[in-house]
Design a protein around this motif. Structure first.
Motif: not given
Length: 168
Positions: A151-159
Motif C-alpha cells: 500500500l503506497t501513495g494516495e491509497e496509503l493516505h486514503d486508508l
C-alpha cells in the motif's frame, strides 16, 4: 570478503541501489537520498543494516565494493523470534559468478543462527530466473500460496484518513 557497512559506504550503496533499480526495470523508483540512507543505517536508532562484498583485489586496498546486502529485523508471532528480511541483494555484473552473492547470504544466515532467529526471508521478481535459480541452488524455496501486498501513495493516505485510532 564480506564486512559490515560503515558510514563511508553510503555513496557506494546508494549507487548500487540505483543499479539494482535499473536491473529491475524501474530506475525511477530509486529515490532514496544519501542523508536518508545514512540515517536508516547509522542514525541513533538504525532501521536497517548492510553488509558489503569486496573482491579479493579490493579488500583492504580501499577498492570499491562489488556488492551489498541490506536487511532489517522482522518478527514472527508463530515462532516468537526475530528473523532477517533481506530488502536488497546486489552484486555488480562484473563481479557476478565470483561467490559474492552466496557469501553475503551465508553471512546473513550466520546472523540468524548466532542470534537465534528462525527465519531468513526475501522477495524476488517472478521474471528474475537467474536469481530464482541461484536461490534454489542454496536450498531456498518460494513461499507458495503467499502473495506480497503493498500500500503506497494516495491509497496509503486514503486508508490512514479512515482510521479513528491515533497510531502515531
Amino acid at each position: 570478503m564480506i564486512r559490515e557497512a560503515v558510514p563511508t559506504d553510503v555513496p557506494a550503496i546508494l549507487a548500487m541501489i540505483g543499479e539494482l533499480a535499473a536491473y529491475e526495470r524501474v530506475p525511477e523508483a530509486a529515490q532514496a537520498t544519501e542523508p536518508q540512507l545514512h540515517e536508516a543505517l547509522f542514525g541513533a536508532q538504525p532501521a536497517a543494516f548492510a553488509l558489503i562484498a569486496e573482491s579479493d583485489e579490493a579488500a583492504g586496498a580501499g577498492g570499491a565494493p562489488v556488492g551489498f546486502a541490506l536487511w532489517f529485523r522482522n518478527f514472527s508471532t508463530w515462532t516468537g523470534t526475530h528473523g532477517v528480511y533481506l530488502e536488497d541483494l546486489y552484486v555488480r555484473p562484473e563481479a557476478r559468478g565470483g561467490g559474492h552473492g552466496k557469501a553475503l547470504l551465508a553471512a546473513l544466515a550466520q546472523v540468524c543462527v548466532a542470534r537465534g532467529y528462525e527465519r531468513f526471508e526475501w522477495s524476488v521478481l517472478d521474471w528474475n530466473e537467474p536469481s530464482i535459480g541461484f536461490y534454489r541452488s542454496i536450498g531456498a524455496r518460494p513461499m507458495d500460496g503467499w502473495s506480497v501486498f503493498r500500500l503506497t501513495g494516495e491509497e496509503l493516505h486514503d486508508l490512514a484518513d479512515t482510521s479513528r485510532v491515533n497510531a502515531a
